[in-house]
Every structure is written in C-alpha cells, then in structure tokens.
Design an enzyme around this catalytic site. Sequence first.
Site, PDB file in Angstrom:
ATOM      1  N   HIS A 183       0.852  -1.186   0.000  1.00  0.00           N
ATOM      2  CA  HIS A 183       0.000   0.000   0.000  1.00  0.00           C
ATOM      3  C   HIS A 183       0.885   1.233   0.000  1.00  0.00           C
ATOM      4  CE1 HIS A 183      -3.136   2.840   1.218  1.00  0.00           C
ATOM      5  NE2 HIS A 183      -3.969   1.943   0.716  1.00  0.00           N
ATOM      6  N   GLU A 243      -7.687  -5.508  -0.055  1.00  0.00           N
ATOM      7  CA  GLU A 243      -8.304  -6.313  -1.113  1.00  0.00           C
ATOM      8  C   GLU A 243      -8.235  -7.820  -0.847  1.00  0.00           C
ATOM      9  OE1 GLU A 243      -8.357  -4.874  -4.901  1.00  0.00           O
ATOM     10  OE2 GLU A 243      -8.609  -2.875  -4.086  1.00  0.00           O
TER      11      GLU A 243
HETATM   12  N1  ACO Z   1       4.106  -7.702  -4.536  1.00  0.00           N
HETATM   13  C1  ACO Z   1       5.414  -7.661  -4.800  1.00  0.00           C
HETATM   14  N2  ACO Z   1       6.158  -6.537  -4.734  1.00  0.00           N
HETATM   15  C2  ACO Z   1       5.536  -5.404  -4.408  1.00  0.00           C
HETATM   16  C3  ACO Z   1       4.157  -5.361  -4.125  1.00  0.00           C
HETATM   17  C4  ACO Z   1       3.430  -6.570  -4.189  1.00  0.00           C
HETATM   18  N3  ACO Z   1       2.129  -6.622  -3.927  1.00  0.00           N
HETATM   19  N4  ACO Z   1       3.798  -4.091  -3.834  1.00  0.00           N
HETATM   20  C5  ACO Z   1       4.908  -3.353  -3.943  1.00  0.00           C
HETATM   21  N5  ACO Z   1       5.948  -4.143  -4.273  1.00  0.00           N
HETATM   22  C6  ACO Z   1       7.347  -3.734  -4.475  1.00  0.00           C
HETATM   23  C7  ACO Z   1       7.556  -3.085  -5.808  1.00  0.00           C
HETATM   24  O1  ACO Z   1       7.891  -4.034  -6.798  1.00  0.00           O
HETATM   25  C8  ACO Z   1       8.705  -2.141  -5.508  1.00  0.00           C
HETATM   26  O2  ACO Z   1       9.914  -2.901  -5.455  1.00  0.00           O
HETATM   27  P1  ACO Z   1      11.298  -2.268  -6.000  1.00  0.00           P
HETATM   28  O3  ACO Z   1      11.518  -1.032  -5.166  1.00  0.00           O
HETATM   29  O4  ACO Z   1      12.276  -3.360  -5.775  1.00  0.00           O
HETATM   30  O5  ACO Z   1      11.032  -1.933  -7.445  1.00  0.00           O
HETATM   31  C9  ACO Z   1       8.423  -1.686  -4.082  1.00  0.00           C
HETATM   32  O6  ACO Z   1       7.641  -2.713  -3.481  1.00  0.00           O
HETATM   33  C10 ACO Z   1       7.628  -0.382  -4.021  1.00  0.00           C
HETATM   34  O7  ACO Z   1       6.576  -0.458  -4.940  1.00  0.00           O
HETATM   35  P2  ACO Z   1       5.814   0.829  -5.478  1.00  0.00           P
HETATM   36  O8  ACO Z   1       5.033   0.441  -6.679  1.00  0.00           O
HETATM   37  O9  ACO Z   1       6.747   1.983  -5.576  1.00  0.00           O
HETATM   38  O10 ACO Z   1       4.881   1.166  -4.276  1.00  0.00           O
HETATM   39  P3  ACO Z   1       3.492   1.910  -4.334  1.00  0.00           P
HETATM   40  O11 ACO Z   1       3.301   2.580  -3.029  1.00  0.00           O
HETATM   41  O12 ACO Z   1       3.377   2.766  -5.552  1.00  0.00           O
HETATM   42  O13 ACO Z   1       2.527   0.648  -4.519  1.00  0.00           O
HETATM   43  C11 ACO Z   1       0.587  -0.619  -4.739  1.00  0.00           C
HETATM   44  C12 ACO Z   1       1.297   0.505  -3.946  1.00  0.00           C
HETATM   45  C13 ACO Z   1       0.327  -0.136  -6.155  1.00  0.00           C
HETATM   46  C14 ACO Z   1      -0.750  -0.913  -4.052  1.00  0.00           C
HETATM   47  C15 ACO Z   1       1.462  -1.896  -4.758  1.00  0.00           C
HETATM   48  O14 ACO Z   1       1.765  -2.305  -3.438  1.00  0.00           O
HETATM   49  C16 ACO Z   1       0.845  -3.029  -5.567  1.00  0.00           C
HETATM   50  O15 ACO Z   1       0.953  -3.044  -6.796  1.00  0.00           O
HETATM   51  N6  ACO Z   1       0.172  -4.028  -4.866  1.00  0.00           N
HETATM   52  C17 ACO Z   1      -0.449  -5.124  -5.571  1.00  0.00           C
HETATM   53  C18 ACO Z   1      -1.814  -4.717  -6.129  1.00  0.00           C
HETATM   54  C19 ACO Z   1      -2.832  -4.465  -5.048  1.00  0.00           C
HETATM   55  O16 ACO Z   1      -2.947  -5.186  -4.070  1.00  0.00           O
HETATM   56  N7  ACO Z   1      -3.618  -3.395  -5.260  1.00  0.00           N
HETATM   57  C20 ACO Z   1      -4.632  -2.951  -4.315  1.00  0.00           C
HETATM   58  C21 ACO Z   1      -4.140  -1.792  -3.509  1.00  0.00           C
HETATM   59  S1  ACO Z   1      -5.238  -1.370  -2.191  1.00  0.00           S
HETATM   60  C22 ACO Z   1      -6.306  -0.182  -2.864  1.00  0.00           C
HETATM   61  O17 ACO Z   1      -5.918   0.636  -3.644  1.00  0.00           O
HETATM   62  C23 ACO Z   1      -7.688  -0.194  -2.509  1.00  0.00           C
END
Ligand code: ACO
Length: 361
Positions: free
Chosen positions: A244, A303
């Site tokens: 998140h 989620e």
């Molecule tokens: N699985 C694996 N790796 C992850 C995940 C995940 N679920 N979430 C983040 N990371 C990693 C990224 O790959 C990144 O790694 P890196 O720095 O080595 O490249 C690091 O963590 C940071 O990721 P960002 O995308 O910069 O973080 P952000 O805050 O933008 O992401 C997000 C938030 C989009 C929700 C992300 O955690 C994600 O894609 N989760 C999976 C999808 C999901 O569950 N979505 C629902 C969100 S809840 C809502 O909006 C209601």
Amino acid sequence: MSNGLEDVVAAETILSDVDGLAGRLIIRGQPLETLAGRMTYEDMLGLLWDGFFPDLPSDLSQPLAKARLDVYRAIERELPFFADRPIYDGIRALMARLPDGTELDTALLLAAAPSVLLPALVRLHTGKPPRVPDTSLGHAADMLSMLGDAAPAPARAAALDAYLVTVVDHGLNASTFAARVVASTLAGLNSSALAALGALKGPRHGGALGPVLDMLDAIGKPENAAAWIENELTSGRRLMGFGHRIYRVRDPRADALKAALDRLAQSGAVDTTRIALATHVEAAALAALARHKPGRVLATNVEFYPALLLEALGFPRETFTAIFAASRIGGWIAHAKEEAATGKLIRPQSRYVGPGPRQAA
Ligand code: ACO
C-alpha cells in the site's frame, strides 16, 4: 517533483484520516473499528454527507431505497443493450445517463446506481431477467436480493454492510483524488463520480480483488503456497492484496473485513477450507515479501479478505471492483462536495523533459 505525488498533501478534509504508521483509519472522527459491522451503509452515508447537503434527512434509508427504484426505472429499458459488455464498463456507461447536478437528489441516485446496475447486469449476463429493487429492504439486503432470487439471510446482508461501510472512504486515494480534481472545476457530481470510477478500475487500486481469488485458485492447496509465491516474486510479478502507498503496517480494513468474514463463516455461509487456504497464503506471502523486499514493509491490504467475503456472498469475481465502487461512491460524493465548497481549481505543473525547440533550417 514527487513521482506519484507521494507524500504531497493536496487537500484538507474533515472526512477521513489515514495513519499509515499506526495502521489507523478515522472516518468523521470515529475509528473504523467502531463503525464496521456496527452500522448500515445508509447510516454511514448520513455520517459522511453530514454538513454537505442542507436538506439531508437524519435517516437515509427510505430516500436511498427510493433512489434505487428511480435508478432502475430510469435505465431498465437500456439494460439489455449492455448484456454483453463487461459489467464494470456497463455500469459506467449507464451511470453516465443519470443527472449531473450537485444536489442531494443527484447524490442519492449516484450512490444507489452501482448497487442497482451491478446485480441487474450480472443477471442479464446469465440469462435471467433483472429484479426490481425492493424498497422495504435495507440497501445491502436489497443488493443481494436483486442479485439472487429472494431476500437474503440477515447474516449475509450484515456481511455486505460491513464491507460497504469499511471501504467507503480512505483519504486521498487515486479515485478520490480524481473525483476532487473534477469537482474543483465545478463540474457536477456525476462527472466527478465517473472520473473516480475510471481510476478505481486498475489493478493498482480497486482492480486487485478478483486477481486475489485467481491467485488462491492457482495455488490450490496450502502446501503449494510457498513455491508458487516464490516463483511469482522471482519472476518480478506482484502479489495481489499486498502492499500500500500509505500503510507501513497491516491495513486496519483487512482486520475489519477478516472479522466480517469470520462472522459470516459462523453462519455456515463460507467454505472454511478456503479461509484456511487464504490464511496460509497470507502468512507465506508476508514472509516471502519480507525476504524479497527487505527495504519496504509490504503488508496485507484491503483487497485480500473481501475477495473471499464477496465470493461467499455469491458475487462473481469480475464484479468485485464494481462492488468496491458501490461503496466508495459515498466517499467520492462527500469529497466532491467538500472540494467544490472549499477548494481551488486543482492545476499542478509538469516539468518539461522533451527536446528543445527545433532550430530553423
Ligand atoms: N508484490 C510484490 N512486490 C511489491 C508489491 C506486491 N504486492 N507491492 C509493492 N511491491 C514492491 C515493488 O515491486 C517495488 O519494489 P522495487 O523497489 O524493488 O522496485 C516496491 O515494493 C515499491 O513499490 P511501489 O510500486 O513503488 O509502491 P506503491 O506505493 O506505488 O505501490 C501498490 C502501492 C500499487 C498498491 C502496490 O503495493 C501493488 O501493486 N500491490 C499489488 C496490487 C494491489 O494489491 N492493489 C490494491 C491496492 S489497495 C487499494 O488501492 C484499494
């Protein structure tokens, strides 16, 4: 510049406060734990909308029920044209047919719309005629009644109410921001809601719910979890339902929804082997994420558990994001009203990084 506007404060709000370090969500001054599972969606709308509409009644049950019927009557003839379209897109297209005012009657129609359109379109997809809303039922019970063939058991309506209350508002998330940007131009509530609906659709926001079930199906048995997850992470894919932007601890909504799922399970309405699989997958995912991404706390988000809850309530997985919208629309409307009343046109700047002006030959 802040990529993704991370850490940028772009609005002041009296609606909700997300404390990502403490794992706390406050809605209109009340912690989520005192709201979820304890009040109906109608009462939650009353709480969120308080002060934004001069004619807001103290009890929204009947006005919202009437709005469900009004939505149904307004679009019933057009419903069949959307029988082959993806459900989310059908809801968006049909919602665009509703008025675009800024008053309470428009707000009620919009708040009612996804809850009416979703079951009607699901039924059409499966060759069944839509069911007319029953204004004697509560909002959650009527949504389940329109989906199935009869009024639901109280435990099922209570579980859906708990979901709708839990996810109704959450600070300046992407869809709410989209709603506020549009509201800042003084466009109507429908324009704001449609912008937000588009933003919610993507898998980085509200589109991860269905894929959570895909993941559980692909894993199949608890003993497969660790290897499956390892393969996903080493292949560079993300685990749906984890991570998140704001929370650095477990999302408090995940706890509220796990509690709602457990209550529903006590009524015998949930496959407990599915809950056991999910609990095992969650633990394996958290361990693997901590190993693969040691610099970032990636915890269970909102989620993960509702995917099981909504599945147990009989919603097809391709509708899960639309159910999220059926709740969050209450928050979008409150934010749009707040932005229009207090904000200024939202118009940030971009930094140009393209080529310079071409020299004349
Ligand atoms: N699985 C694996 N790796 C992850 C995940 C995940 N679920 N979430 C983040 N990371 C990693 C990224 O790959 C990144 O790694 P890196 O720095 O080595 O490249 C690091 O963590 C940071 O990721 P960002 O995308 O910069 O973080 P952000 O805050 O933008 O992401 C997000 C938030 C989009 C929700 C992300 O955690 C994600 O894609 N989760 C999976 C999808 C999901 O569950 N979505 C629902 C969100 S809840 C809502 O909006 C209601």
